[in-house]
Design a protein around this motif. Structure first.
Motif, PDB file in Angstrom:
ATOM      1  N   GLY A   1       0.812  -1.218   0.000  1.00  0.00           N
ATOM      2  CA  GLY A   1       0.000   0.000   0.000  1.00  0.00           C
ATOM      3  C   GLY A   1       0.840   1.260   0.000  1.00  0.00           C
ATOM      4  N   ILE A   2       1.908   1.288   0.824  1.00  0.00           N
ATOM      5  CA  ILE A   2       2.760   2.482   0.898  1.00  0.00           C
ATOM      6  C   ILE A   2       3.513   2.688  -0.417  1.00  0.00           C
ATOM      7  CG2 ILE A   2       4.699   3.561   2.082  1.00  0.00           C
ATOM      8  CD1 ILE A   2       2.137   3.562   3.675  1.00  0.00           C
ATOM      9  N   ARG A   3       3.997   1.603  -1.006  1.00  0.00           N
ATOM     10  CA  ARG A   3       4.736   1.744  -2.267  1.00  0.00           C
ATOM     11  C   ARG A   3       3.822   2.208  -3.398  1.00  0.00           C
ATOM     12  NH1 ARG A   3       9.726  -2.407  -2.795  1.00  0.00           N
ATOM     13  NH2 ARG A   3      10.421  -2.307  -0.622  1.00  0.00           N
ATOM     14  N   ARG A   4       2.580   1.738  -3.405  1.00  0.00           N
ATOM     15  CA  ARG A   4       1.658   2.221  -4.435  1.00  0.00           C
ATOM     16  C   ARG A   4       1.301   3.696  -4.176  1.00  0.00           C
ATOM     17  NH1 ARG A   4       3.287  -1.992  -5.294  1.00  0.00           N
ATOM     18  NH2 ARG A   4       4.816  -0.534  -6.193  1.00  0.00           N
ATOM     19  N   LEU A   5       1.285   4.082  -2.913  1.00  0.00           N
ATOM     20  CA  LEU A   5       1.066   5.502  -2.600  1.00  0.00           C
ATOM     21  C   LEU A   5       2.201   6.348  -3.165  1.00  0.00           C
ATOM     22  CD1 LEU A   5      -0.421   7.802  -1.108  1.00  0.00           C
ATOM     23  CD2 LEU A   5       0.922   7.216   0.937  1.00  0.00           C
ATOM     24  N   PHE A   6       3.440   5.863  -3.011  1.00  0.00           N
ATOM     25  CA  PHE A   6       4.581   6.571  -3.595  1.00  0.00           C
ATOM     26  C   PHE A   6       4.445   6.664  -5.109  1.00  0.00           C
ATOM     27  CE2 PHE A   6       7.538   5.183   0.115  1.00  0.00           C
ATOM     28  CZ  PHE A   6       7.002   6.189   0.897  1.00  0.00           C
ATOM     29  N   ASP A   7       4.026   5.570  -5.737  1.00  0.00           N
ATOM     30  CA  ASP A   7       3.863   5.581  -7.192  1.00  0.00           C
ATOM     31  C   ASP A   7       2.786   6.579  -7.615  1.00  0.00           C
ATOM     32  OD1 ASP A   7       5.787   3.637  -7.384  1.00  0.00           O
ATOM     33  OD2 ASP A   7       4.356   1.970  -7.479  1.00  0.00           O
ATOM     34  N   PHE A   8       1.719   6.644  -6.833  1.00  0.00           N
ATOM     35  CA  PHE A   8       0.631   7.568  -7.156  1.00  0.00           C
ATOM     36  C   PHE A   8       1.086   9.021  -7.034  1.00  0.00           C
ATOM     37  CE2 PHE A   8      -2.813  10.202  -5.370  1.00  0.00           C
ATOM     38  CZ  PHE A   8      -3.650  10.255  -6.479  1.00  0.00           C
ATOM     39  N   LEU A   9       1.801   9.340  -5.965  1.00  0.00           N
ATOM     40  CA  LEU A   9       2.217  10.725  -5.729  1.00  0.00           C
ATOM     41  C   LEU A   9       3.220  11.208  -6.769  1.00  0.00           C
ATOM     42  CD1 LEU A   9       2.594  10.711  -1.831  1.00  0.00           C
ATOM     43  CD2 LEU A   9       0.765  11.739  -3.186  1.00  0.00           C
ATOM     44  N   ARG A  10       4.202  10.368  -7.078  1.00  0.00           N
ATOM     45  CA  ARG A  10       5.220  10.812  -8.041  1.00  0.00           C
ATOM     46  C   ARG A  10       4.813  10.510  -9.479  1.00  0.00           C
ATOM     47  NH1 ARG A  10       8.957   6.662  -9.421  1.00  0.00           N
ATOM     48  NH2 ARG A  10       8.467   4.661  -8.438  1.00  0.00           N
ATOM     49  N   GLY A  11       3.773   9.694  -9.665  1.00  0.00           N
ATOM     50  CA  GLY A  11       3.311   9.393 -11.020  1.00  0.00           C
ATOM     51  C   GLY A  11       2.567  10.555 -11.654  1.00  0.00           C
ATOM     52  N   ILE A  12       1.966  11.405 -10.835  1.00  0.00           N
ATOM     53  CA  ILE A  12       1.287  12.603 -11.332  1.00  0.00           C
ATOM     54  C   ILE A  12       2.295  13.742 -11.312  1.00  0.00           C
ATOM     55  CG2 ILE A  12      -0.599  14.225 -10.948  1.00  0.00           C
ATOM     56  CD1 ILE A  12      -2.156  12.001  -9.654  1.00  0.00           C
ATOM     57  N   ASP A  13       2.487  14.372 -12.446  1.00  0.00           N
ATOM     58  CA  ASP A  13       3.499  15.414 -12.554  1.00  0.00           C
ATOM     59  C   ASP A  13       3.182  16.599 -11.638  1.00  0.00           C
ATOM     60  OD1 ASP A  13       5.920  16.227 -14.365  1.00  0.00           O
ATOM     61  OD2 ASP A  13       4.640  18.005 -14.266  1.00  0.00           O
ATOM     62  N   MET A  14       4.251  17.289 -11.265  1.00  0.00           N
ATOM     63  CA  MET A  14       4.123  18.433 -10.372  1.00  0.00           C
ATOM     64  C   MET A  14       3.209  19.512 -10.953  1.00  0.00           C
ATOM     65  SD  MET A  14       7.292  20.526  -8.689  1.00  0.00           S
ATOM     66  CE  MET A  14       8.113  18.977  -8.270  1.00  0.00           C
ATOM     67  N   LEU A  15       3.266  19.711 -12.255  1.00  0.00           N
ATOM     68  CA  LEU A  15       2.415  20.719 -12.884  1.00  0.00           C
ATOM     69  C   LEU A  15       0.943  20.338 -12.757  1.00  0.00           C
ATOM     70  CD1 LEU A  15       4.436  21.473 -16.140  1.00  0.00           C
ATOM     71  CD2 LEU A  15       4.401  22.768 -14.015  1.00  0.00           C
ATOM     72  N   ILE A  16       0.641  19.042 -12.886  1.00  0.00           N
ATOM     73  CA  ILE A  16      -0.750  18.597 -12.745  1.00  0.00           C
ATOM     74  C   ILE A  16      -1.230  18.807 -11.323  1.00  0.00           C
ATOM     75  CG2 ILE A  16      -2.334  16.676 -13.082  1.00  0.00           C
ATOM     76  CD1 ILE A  16      -1.010  17.722 -15.633  1.00  0.00           C
ATOM     77  N   TRP A  17      -0.381  18.465 -10.353  1.00  0.00           N
ATOM     78  CA  TRP A  17      -0.746  18.708  -8.952  1.00  0.00           C
ATOM     79  C   TRP A  17      -1.019  20.202  -8.714  1.00  0.00           C
ATOM     80  CZ3 TRP A  17      -2.723  15.280  -6.125  1.00  0.00           C
ATOM     81  CH2 TRP A  17      -2.234  13.966  -6.051  1.00  0.00           C
ATOM     82  N   SER A  18      -0.191  21.062  -9.304  1.00  0.00           N
ATOM     83  CA  SER A  18      -0.387  22.503  -9.094  1.00  0.00           C
ATOM     84  C   SER A  18      -1.723  22.956  -9.684  1.00  0.00           C
ATOM     85  CB  SER A  18       0.767  23.289  -9.705  1.00  0.00           C
ATOM     86  OG  SER A  18       0.800  23.152 -11.112  1.00  0.00           O
ATOM     87  N   LEU A  19      -2.089  22.437 -10.849  1.00  0.00           N
ATOM     88  CA  LEU A  19      -3.385  22.793 -11.437  1.00  0.00           C
ATOM     89  C   LEU A  19      -4.536  22.319 -10.561  1.00  0.00           C
ATOM     90  CD1 LEU A  19      -2.730  21.998 -15.220  1.00  0.00           C
ATOM     91  CD2 LEU A  19      -2.880  24.250 -14.149  1.00  0.00           C
ATOM     92  N   ILE A  20      -4.379  21.117  -9.985  1.00  0.00           N
ATOM     93  CA  ILE A  20      -5.424  20.592  -9.098  1.00  0.00           C
ATOM     94  C   ILE A  20      -5.579  21.480  -7.868  1.00  0.00           C
ATOM     95  CG2 ILE A  20      -6.042  18.665  -7.591  1.00  0.00           C
ATOM     96  CD1 ILE A  20      -4.677  16.812  -9.633  1.00  0.00           C
ATOM     97  N   PHE A  21      -4.462  21.864  -7.253  1.00  0.00           N
ATOM     98  CA  PHE A  21      -4.531  22.672  -6.035  1.00  0.00           C
ATOM     99  C   PHE A  21      -4.962  24.104  -6.324  1.00  0.00           C
ATOM    100  CE2 PHE A  21      -1.392  19.442  -4.395  1.00  0.00           C
ATOM    101  CZ  PHE A  21      -2.293  18.868  -3.513  1.00  0.00           C
ATOM    102  N   ILE A  22      -4.644  24.613  -7.519  1.00  0.00           N
ATOM    103  CA  ILE A  22      -5.123  25.944  -7.880  1.00  0.00           C
ATOM    104  C   ILE A  22      -6.648  25.950  -7.973  1.00  0.00           C
ATOM    105  CG2 ILE A  22      -5.233  27.594  -9.796  1.00  0.00           C
ATOM    106  CD1 ILE A  22      -2.260  27.085 -10.254  1.00  0.00           C
ATOM    107  N   ARG A  23      -7.208  24.874  -8.547  1.00  0.00           N
ATOM    108  CA  ARG A  23      -8.662  24.760  -8.608  1.00  0.00           C
ATOM    109  C   ARG A  23      -9.274  24.584  -7.225  1.00  0.00           C
ATOM    110  NH1 ARG A  23     -11.737  25.970 -12.871  1.00  0.00           N
ATOM    111  NH2 ARG A  23     -13.139  24.230 -12.436  1.00  0.00           N
ATOM    112  N   ALA A  24      -8.534  23.914  -6.336  1.00  0.00           N
ATOM    113  CA  ALA A  24      -9.077  23.620  -5.004  1.00  0.00           C
ATOM    114  C   ALA A  24      -8.925  24.790  -4.043  1.00  0.00           C
ATOM    115  CB  ALA A  24      -8.395  22.377  -4.435  1.00  0.00           C
TER     116      ALA A  24
END
Length: 445
Positions: free
Chosen positions: A288-311
């Motif tokens: 579970g923890i390793r898949r969490l790592f894959d999920f967090l780093r699998g989404i690019d930083m720019l995509i995360w920023s767009l998500i948080f800008i909307r939020a």
């Protein structure tokens, strides 16, 4: 004495021939495959069309604008008014009694000496532009557009002549534009004008020695503040260069990178213990923890920023969260691999002293992974300083947002160059600082 005879050859000719053909295929086939791939991408990505639309002369103009400034001599035909201003700005307009020596204004007419024989004579709505080696161009502004009289012969490519607008740029630093509403002459000069102080500032164009003398003088210009503070405030409040806003944006970018990286390190380290085989026996937890790592780093930083800008809206916090989420996955994976490669003998030695679980981690595990921890965190901090600039351009704030705003104007390229140079300086300083900290914390130097 018996003689051994060999009925079979020492080597198999078919095998040798197959090896030769295989090597020939690799030698010829691989380059052909690479060439075919490059040819496909050349046309698939539309490179020929891109080259056909390219405007290298515009790139040269923008490059010139980034290291030089221009003075506009403008005749407003509707109001019959003459103006001389730096970059065409109203707040950087010369008074008529303090015009540059290469501009001579007589009433509502002017003679502009652009140097090396280039001369512009403005009389009413008629302009005579003398170009060495070509002749004199006569342009008349009319109610319908412009009338042009060119010297005999072919029209050079530096002249754009149509009934609505006349544009001539015989050299990179000289330009004349005429429309029915105005006559405008551009003269370029190297450097960044108004960089230190605004055009109408009392400190404008003063030499450094005189500024230093004023700063140290006991006679205050403003009774409410010292001369040093007044000079600094004039510099930071420069409306053309916005030094205060730029420095604040740089600080926001650095804080975005620092907060995001440290948050990722603080969350990534404890999660790394849960992902390491030698510290977490439960396969389900590790998975579970390793898949969490894959999920967090699998989404690019720019995509995360767009998500948080909307939020959460615009602001540096969204950039810091985007960095923290992405780097938690990356650093957590690196730390877990470092934990799996530790030497258990050192841990057993600490255990033999009767140390508790926490003490075994503190004295047996942490010293082994500390070099990896420090090195990777400092490297990501340096890298995130650059990433924070890109994230800021999307709306997270910081220097990236200012950079995009200056690029959108398509005219303040010297401000764009200024911001880019400051960003490079900050990245270099972060690199030097992280290298110094790495040597201090890991090598003890």
């Amino acid at each position: 004495m018996a003689v051994d005879t060999f009925d079979e050859p020492l080597f198999d000719r078919d095998t040798v021939w197959q090896n030769v053909r295989r090597r020939a295929l690799l030698t010829v086939g691989v380059p052909l495959a690479v060439l075919a791939y490059l040819t496909y991408t050349w046309f698939a990505f539309g490179v020929p069309d891109l080259l056909a639309r390219a405007q290298p002369e515009r790139a040269v103009i923008l490059g010139t604008d980034s290291v030089a400034y221009k003075v506009h001599v403008t005749k407003l035909l509707r109001s019959d008014k003459m103006e001389v201003a730096i970059e065409g700005e109203r707040r950087a307009t010369y008074d008529h009694d303090k015009l540059p020596d290469w501009v001579k204004v007589t009433g509502k007419d002017a003679v502009v000496d652009l140097g090396k024989g280039y001369l512009v004579d403005i009389a009413g709505k008629v302009v005579h532009f003398t170009v060495p080696g070509y002749g004199t161009i006569k342009v008349t502004a009319t109610d319908a557009g412009v009338d042009t009289v060119l010297p005999p012969g072919p029209v050079p490519d530096w002249i754009l002549d149509n009934p609505r607008k006349f544009d001539a740029r015989p050299t990179l630093d000289r330009r004349l534009q005429v429309t029915r509403s105005k006559i405008e002459v551009h003269n370029y000069f190297g450097g960044w004008e108004n960089f230190w102080f605004p055009f109408h500032s009392q400190f404008y164009d003063l030499p450094f020695s005189e500024l230093w003398a004023i700063a140290l003088s006991n006679e205050r210009i403003d009774p409410d503040q010292s001369n040093m503070s007044l000079i600094l405030d004039e510099f930071l409040s420069n409306p053309d260069w916005q030094h205060r806003e730029v420095f604040i944006a740089l600080f926001e970018t650095i804080m975005m990178a620092v907060l995001g990286t440290l948050t990722a390190a603080l969350f990534g380290l404890p999660l790394a213990f849960l992902a390491a085989r030698n510290f977490t026996p439960s396969l389900i937890v590790r998975f579970g923890i390793r898949r969490l790592f894959d999920f967090l780093r699998g989404i690019d930083m720019l995509i995360w920023s767009l998500i948080f800008i909307r939020a959460f809206g615009l602001g540096p916090l969204t950039g810091a969260l985007a960095i923290a989420f992405t780097d938690t996955g990356s650093l957590g994976k690196l730390f877990s691999e470092a934990l799996e490669n530790i030497d258990n003998k050192q841990v057993e030695g600490v255990r033999a002293t009767g140390a508790s679980q926490v003490q075994r981690y503190r004295f047996g595990v942490i010293p082994q992974i500390l070099p990896v921890f420090v090195s990777q965190v400092l490297y990501y901090l340096e890298s995130n300083t650059r990433s924070a600039t890109v994230i800021g351009a999307l709306g997270a704030g910081g220097i990236g947002l200012l950079l995009v705003e200056t690029i959108k104007t398509s005219r303040d390229w010297e401000n764009t160059t200024y911001i880019i140079l400051l960003t490079i300086v900050v990245v270099i300083l972060m690199d030097q600082t992280s290298g110094w900290l790495r040597r201090k914390l890991i090598e003890g130097k």
